[in-house]
Each structure stands twice: as structure tokens, then as C-alpha cells.
Design a protein around this motif. Structure first.
Motif, PDB file in Angstrom:
ATOM      1  N   HIS A 147       0.621   5.696   2.003  1.00 38.07           N
ATOM      2  CA  HIS A 147       1.306   6.434   0.943  1.00 38.07           C
ATOM      3  C   HIS A 147       2.784   6.049   0.909  1.00 38.07           C
ATOM      4  O   HIS A 147       3.361   5.829  -0.164  1.00 38.07           O
ATOM      5  CB  HIS A 147       1.150   7.935   1.178  1.00 38.07           C
ATOM      6  N   PHE A 148       3.388   5.984   2.086  1.00 40.11           N
ATOM      7  CA  PHE A 148       4.807   5.603   2.135  1.00 40.11           C
ATOM      8  C   PHE A 148       4.984   4.171   1.629  1.00 40.11           C
ATOM      9  O   PHE A 148       5.991   3.849   0.973  1.00 40.11           O
ATOM     10  CB  PHE A 148       5.337   5.730   3.557  1.00 40.11           C
ATOM     11  N   ARG A 149       4.042   3.298   1.910  1.00 39.82           N
ATOM     12  CA  ARG A 149       4.105   1.925   1.406  1.00 39.82           C
ATOM     13  C   ARG A 149       4.147   1.934  -0.131  1.00 39.82           C
ATOM     14  O   ARG A 149       4.899   1.176  -0.758  1.00 39.82           O
ATOM     15  CB  ARG A 149       2.880   1.145   1.896  1.00 39.82           C
ATOM     16  N   ALA A 172      16.370   3.789  -9.991  1.00 41.11           N
ATOM     17  CA  ALA A 172      16.265   2.516 -10.723  1.00 41.11           C
ATOM     18  C   ALA A 172      14.794   2.167 -10.878  1.00 41.11           C
ATOM     19  O   ALA A 172      14.196   1.544 -10.005  1.00 41.11           O
ATOM     20  CB  ALA A 172      17.017   1.413  -9.987  1.00 41.11           C
ATOM     21  N   GLU A 173      14.187   2.609 -11.969  1.00 42.04           N
ATOM     22  CA  GLU A 173      12.770   2.388 -12.209  1.00 42.04           C
ATOM     23  C   GLU A 173      12.591   1.517 -13.447  1.00 42.04           C
ATOM     24  O   GLU A 173      12.901   1.930 -14.566  1.00 42.04           O
ATOM     25  CB  GLU A 173      12.041   3.728 -12.408  1.00 42.04           C
ATOM     26  N   GLN A 174      12.115   0.333 -13.236  1.00 43.56           N
ATOM     27  CA  GLN A 174      11.870  -0.554 -14.377  1.00 43.56           C
ATOM     28  C   GLN A 174      10.963  -1.693 -13.927  1.00 43.56           C
ATOM     29  O   GLN A 174      10.876  -2.023 -12.744  1.00 43.56           O
ATOM     30  CB  GLN A 174      13.182  -1.124 -14.929  1.00 43.56           C
ATOM     31  N   GLY A 175      10.242  -2.266 -14.900  1.00 43.16           N
ATOM     32  CA  GLY A 175       9.410  -3.412 -14.604  1.00 43.16           C
ATOM     33  C   GLY A 175       8.089  -3.040 -13.954  1.00 43.16           C
ATOM     34  O   GLY A 175       7.725  -1.885 -13.793  1.00 43.16           O
ATOM     35  N   THR A 176       7.369  -4.081 -13.550  1.00 41.29           N
ATOM     36  CA  THR A 176       6.058  -3.932 -12.927  1.00 41.29           C
ATOM     37  C   THR A 176       6.203  -3.681 -11.434  1.00 41.29           C
ATOM     38  O   THR A 176       7.047  -4.288 -10.768  1.00 41.29           O
ATOM     39  CB  THR A 176       5.218  -5.192 -13.166  1.00 41.29           C
ATOM     40  N   VAL A 177       5.383  -2.795 -10.910  1.00 43.90           N
ATOM     41  CA  VAL A 177       5.362  -2.499  -9.479  1.00 43.90           C
ATOM     42  C   VAL A 177       4.081  -3.074  -8.890  1.00 43.90           C
ATOM     43  O   VAL A 177       2.985  -2.795  -9.380  1.00 43.90           O
ATOM     44  CB  VAL A 177       5.427  -0.988  -9.213  1.00 43.90           C
ATOM     45  N   SER A 178       4.222  -3.887  -7.854  1.00 44.91           N
ATOM     46  CA  SER A 178       3.075  -4.483  -7.177  1.00 44.91           C
ATOM     47  C   SER A 178       2.952  -3.893  -5.779  1.00 44.91           C
ATOM     48  O   SER A 178       3.932  -3.831  -5.040  1.00 44.91           O
ATOM     49  CB  SER A 178       3.217  -6.003  -7.082  1.00 44.91           C
ATOM     50  N   VAL A 179       1.738  -3.477  -5.453  1.00 45.93           N
ATOM     51  CA  VAL A 179       1.469  -2.887  -4.144  1.00 45.93           C
ATOM     52  C   VAL A 179       0.205  -3.535  -3.588  1.00 45.93           C
ATOM     53  O   VAL A 179      -0.795  -3.664  -4.303  1.00 45.93           O
ATOM     54  CB  VAL A 179       1.263  -1.363  -4.219  1.00 45.93           C
ATOM     55  N   ALA A 180       0.242  -3.923  -2.313  1.00 47.58           N
ATOM     56  CA  ALA A 180      -0.933  -4.463  -1.637  1.00 47.58           C
ATOM     57  C   ALA A 180      -1.312  -3.514  -0.508  1.00 47.58           C
ATOM     58  O   ALA A 180      -0.536  -3.316   0.432  1.00 47.58           O
ATOM     59  CB  ALA A 180      -0.658  -5.857  -1.088  1.00 47.58           C
ATOM     60  N   LEU A 181      -2.487  -2.904  -0.608  1.00 47.08           N
ATOM     61  CA  LEU A 181      -2.962  -2.005   0.437  1.00 47.08           C
ATOM     62  C   LEU A 181      -3.748  -2.794   1.474  1.00 47.08           C
ATOM     63  O   LEU A 181      -4.543  -3.669   1.118  1.00 47.08           O
ATOM     64  CB  LEU A 181      -3.854  -0.913  -0.162  1.00 47.08           C
ATOM     65  N   PRO A 182      -3.582  -2.512   2.752  1.00 47.38           N
ATOM     66  CA  PRO A 182      -4.329  -3.238   3.785  1.00 47.38           C
ATOM     67  C   PRO A 182      -5.807  -2.858   3.825  1.00 47.38           C
ATOM     68  O   PRO A 182      -6.628  -3.603   4.345  1.00 47.38           O
ATOM     69  CB  PRO A 182      -3.616  -2.854   5.083  1.00 47.38           C
ATOM     70  N   PHE A 183      -6.143  -1.666   3.300  1.00 43.00           N
ATOM     71  CA  PHE A 183      -7.555  -1.270   3.187  1.00 43.00           C
ATOM     72  C   PHE A 183      -7.680  -0.346   1.980  1.00 43.00           C
ATOM     73  O   PHE A 183      -6.684   0.117   1.427  1.00 43.00           O
ATOM     74  CB  PHE A 183      -8.054  -0.586   4.472  1.00 43.00           C
ATOM     75  N   ARG A 184      -8.910  -0.066   1.603  1.00 43.79           N
ATOM     76  CA  ARG A 184      -9.158   0.635   0.338  1.00 43.79           C
ATOM     77  C   ARG A 184      -9.006   2.152   0.487  1.00 43.79           C
ATOM     78  O   ARG A 184      -9.976   2.911   0.408  1.00 43.79           O
ATOM     79  CB  ARG A 184     -10.551   0.281  -0.185  1.00 43.79           C
ATOM     80  N   SER A 185      -7.807   2.591   0.691  1.00 44.86           N
ATOM     81  CA  SER A 185      -7.523   4.011   0.846  1.00 44.86           C
ATOM     82  C   SER A 185      -7.606   4.709  -0.507  1.00 44.86           C
ATOM     83  O   SER A 185      -6.892   4.352  -1.450  1.00 44.86           O
ATOM     84  CB  SER A 185      -6.122   4.208   1.432  1.00 44.86           C
ATOM     85  N   ARG A 186      -8.489   5.723  -0.595  1.00 41.39           N
ATOM     86  CA  ARG A 186      -8.590   6.455  -1.852  1.00 41.39           C
ATOM     87  C   ARG A 186      -7.327   7.256  -2.125  1.00 41.39           C
ATOM     88  O   ARG A 186      -6.817   7.279  -3.243  1.00 41.39           O
ATOM     89  CB  ARG A 186      -9.812   7.385  -1.827  1.00 41.39           C
ATOM     90  N   GLY A 187      -6.820   7.928  -1.078  1.00 39.12           N
ATOM     91  CA  GLY A 187      -5.619   8.721  -1.273  1.00 39.12           C
ATOM     92  C   GLY A 187      -4.441   7.891  -1.729  1.00 39.12           C
ATOM     93  O   GLY A 187      -3.737   8.253  -2.684  1.00 39.12           O
TER      94      GLY A 187
END
Length: 448
Positions: A147-149, A172-187
Motif C-alpha cells: 500500500h505504501f508503495r 503535485a499530481e499530474q501525468g500517468t502513475v506507474s506502479v509495479a506490485l511484487p505480487f497480486r495483492s487485492r488490497g
């Protein structure tokens, strides 16, 4: 419509129902039963309703205590929760002008795991979310690292303390946000989706959780103009190009797949035949496949399933069931009920749940009290041979799914099984014993 208050949304404990029930074996279960809305789907859907900035009518909301707690948290966080007269389980969620978070309700957040779904809504309203560590069933650590990630990918600042955590929204919120999760966490997947809605940013999420509960939130956002692109390892959500106000928005909580799977295992364990309605058969496909392998006939309908276990084969039919986060894998919440069913099936069976590392430690000792012989290969893996003859005993519901599995075991054990700790079972089900009684189960309340 009637506005809810915190007292409305938190269950009334002045006359609590019996905390112990007695279960006796009887005839095979049969009949028709309708499942409630899904607790696991309702909690993120209610949180999604709180971040869209417009009134949302949510229907088929289950009457479980975890859901009541979440509704109370929304009220305390400055949202109006309005009951719709004449429509049980239907409410309208909308922002109000109240800006004070009631401290006692945030304390209540420590009693449920899904309190972390409230954080994006708090960021949207106040720019800050301060919450206790997640609670709920004692089935392993409630890690918040993923979640913190997510929040840090959006530029938010996260900090922790002994009793919880705090998130400060990025300026400062703008543009696309990319996140890579190490496993498929539903939360973490659902939190990433809700956080994107708060700032109306495009989200590219690698290794997403693609469970029905997650896709239910994505589908709800599609109804207000968000565009999705879903692949096995990538979820892309693009915000609407227009900012027109949304009117007459209605979302429906899907039927509880886990309750349906539990009832299916109970019917199969008693060699009965029953129709279970109000659920999408595809949502419990991995669990149904395990039942089919043992000779249970499963017929899928548009709005439910039919279970016929009257002619289960007597040959050895091993069940190897491992909880998985993969899109086609077995939801961990199905595993305990399948394990209880497998105790009565010929064969050498193996079960595993590495997602909830404390669940076997809850369930297996309780089943051993009933005479089950189960070898723990590791804290998360076990194996045993069936069929086994269980004997009624006094057992305890230590978490929601353990309680469901013990109900199934009690239906096939010789003698009387008494099950306590029902407050845990009611966190996920409004009245699971009542649904089993509707199918002919011999279950009655016991005065402690």
C-alpha cells in the motif's frame, strides 16, 4: 430516505444473538437458498462510492458486521449514508459538509482488515489519512508495504507509528502513475485504483490482482466514464475526458461467492442436492472444479448453481487445493470449506494457504478436537487421508472461514458439535447458520 448515524451503522448490542450453536448430523441437505451480497466485494465498492464525488446508490449491501463498521467509518469521515426506505440493503453514499472525523469511529477501524480502503477517501476530503493498523481475523500479518508503495508512486508521503500509519497527499499530481506490485495483492490493487480516482490520474498497474472483487470496482468506475484495459499482467485505467456531473448512479454488490462455495461444500459433504441462487457461477469456478473432481454434479445457471452430491464415487479421489492469487487460482477463502469437505472423501488430500499463514493454525487444532487426523507439513501446508469419522465436540470460531469450515464438519460428525465465537462468523455473514437451516441442517441456538 433516512440518513444514517454512526449508531445506525454499528450493530445494536443491547440484545445480542446467542454466541453458541449446536450442530447435529441429519439428513442430506436439500432445497433452495439465496446468498447475501459479498462482504469482500461490498467493502471496496462502498469505498469507491466515497471517492467519486457524487451520490452513489449501492444495492445488495450485506448485513454483516464488517460492512456495518465500514458504513460507520464513512459517516464519521464526513459522508452521508442514507438508507432507502423499502429497499433492504440499499443505501446512497454522498459527501456532506461535515469535516470532522469522529475519533471513536476511527478506533473502530482497527477491528476490520478493509479499513485501509478508507484512506483514499480521506485523502480526497482532507489531504491526510491517519488510520490504525488493519485488524480483523487473526490469520497472519496485515502487511501494508505494498500500500505504501502505491501511495509513494503517487508522490504521497507515508509514515508509521506504533499504532498505525499516516499518509499525506501529494501537492503535485499530474501525468500517468506507474506502479509495479511484487505480487497480486487485492488490497493494494484496489487502493491504487481508488487513489487514481481521487487525483483523476491515469494508472498503469503491473501484476494487478484481477479477482472478481477488483474487477467489480473497475466495472463500477466504467459506469462514470473511466476507460479500462485489462491484461493478465497489466491494468490500465484512464480517467474520463469530460467532467460532467454524474446523475442516478447505481452500483450493485454481487452475490457472495464465498458463502455460495461454503454452502456448496456443506451440501456435498452431506451428499445432498440443492440450488444456490444469487451468485455468478464463474466467480467460484476454481472451487467448483474441485467438487466436480470428486463426482459432485455441478450445474451452472444464469443466477446460481445446482449441487447434486447423491452419487459421489467411492473410489479414491484426492483433492490437492492450494490458495492462489493468480486470476484463475483458488481464492484462499474457499480453502477451509474444501478442506472440511475433503475429510469425508476417499483419497490422500493436500491443502495449502501461504496467503494467510495463520489460518491453518486456527482451523486444524479445532478439527483435531473433533477427531481429525491431519499432518501439518509446514505452518501453511497439510495433508491427510480420508474418509475420516469425526465426533462432535466443543469448538470455536477463531476467524470467519474457520467458523464456516467447522459448520461443515459438524454436519457430518457423530454426536453434537457446539460452535462458539459466532461474532467472528457474523463479521462475514449475516446468518450462515440460518441458510444451512433453510436447507434442512439441524442447527439450534444454545444458551451459554
Amino acid at each position: 430516505m433516512r440518513h444514517a448515524s454512526p449508531r445506525d451503522t454499528v450493530p445494536d448490542n443491547t440484545a445480542p444473538p446467542a454466541e453458541v450453536i449446536a450442530i447435529r448430523p441429519g439428513r442430506p441437505l436439500e432445497g433452495t437458498v439465496i446468498v447475501d451480497g459479498s462482504k469482500n466485494a461490498a467493502l471496496p465498492l462502498l469505498s469507491a462510492a466515497a471517492v467519486v464525488g457524487a451520490p452513489v446508490r449501492v444495492t445488495n449491501i450485506p448485513d454483516s458486521t464488517d460492512v456495518h463498521t465500514m458504513l460507520g467509518l464513512l459517516v464519521g469521515a464526513g459522508f452521508d449514508v442514507v438508507h432507502i426506505p423499502g429497499e433492504a440493503g440499499s443505501m446512497v453514499i454522498t459527501p456532506s459538509r461535515r469535516h470532522r472525523i469522529e475519533a471513536e469511529l476511527l478506533t473502530a477501524a482497527s477491528t476490520i482488515r478493509a479499513s485501509y480502503y478508507l484512506a483514499p477517501a480521506l485523502l480526497g476530503r482532507f489531504g491526510r489519512a491517519r488510520l490504525p493498523w488493519p485488524g480483523g481475523c487473526r490469520i497472519g500479518d496485515r502487511g501494508m508495504e505494498q500500500h505504501f508503495r502505491v501511495y509513494e508512486a503517487f508522490g504521497d508521503r507515508c509514515s508509521t507509528h506504533r499504532y498505525g500509519y499516516e499518509i499525506q497527499r501529494s501537492r503535485a499530481e499530474q501525468g500517468t502513475v506507474s506502479v509495479a506490485l511484487p505480487f497480486r495483492s487485492r488490497g493494494a490493487t484496489i487502493v491504487a485504483i481508488l487513489r487514481a480516482v481521487v487525483s483523476r490520474q491515469e494508472l498503469r498497474l503491473s501484476t494487478p490482482n484481477l479477482s472478481p472483487e477488483t474487477l467489480g470496482v473497475v466495472g463500477a468506475l466504467e459506469s462514470i466514464g473511466w476507460v479500462k484495459a485489462v491484461e493478465r499482467d497489466l491494468l490500465v485505467l484512464t480517467p474520463p475526458t469530460e467532467t460532467a456531473t454524474v446523475h442516478d448512479l447505481t452500483w450493485t454488490v454481487p452475490g457472495d461467492k464465498v458463502e455460495a462455495g461454503t454452502l456448496a461444500c456443506a451440501v456435498a459433504a452431506t451428499r445432498g442436492t440443492a440450488r444456490i441462487e444469487g451468485v455468478r457461477a464463474g466467480d467460484l469456478a476454481p472451487a467448483l472444479e474441485h467438487l466436480r473432481r470428486t463426482g459432485v454434479v455441478v450445474t451452472e445457471h444464469v443466477n446460481g448453481i445446482e449441487i447434486d452430491a447423491r452419487h459421489i464415487a467411492r473410489d479414491e479421489l484426492p483433492i490437492h487445493a492450494s490458495a492462489s492469487l493468480s486470476p484463475s487460482g483458488l481464492d484462499a477463502d474457499f480453502e477451509p470449506s474444501l478442506l472440511a469437505f475433503a475429510l469425508g472423501i476417499p483419497g490422500h488430500h493436500a491443502f495449502a494457504d501461504t496467503i494467510n499463514p495463520g489460518r491453518h493454525a486456527n482451523l486444524i487444532p479445532q478439527l483435531r478436537c473433533m477427531g481429525a487426523e491431519i499432518e501439518e507439513v509446514s505452518p501453511t501446508q497439510c495433508r491427510f487421508a480420508g474418509p475420516q469419522r469425526l465426533t462432535g465436540a466443543g469448538v470455536e470460531t477463531t476467524d470467519i472461514r474457520t467458523g464456516a469450515a467447522l459448520l461443515i464438519a459438524g454436519l457430518t460428525a457423530q454426536g453434537i458439535t457446539t460452535l462458539g465465537g459466532l461474532e467472528q462468523l457474523r463479521r462475514g455473514h449475516a446468518d450462515l447458520p440460518g441458510k444451512l437451516r433453510a436447507l434442512g441442517a439441524d442447527i439450534c441456538e444454545v444458551t451459554p
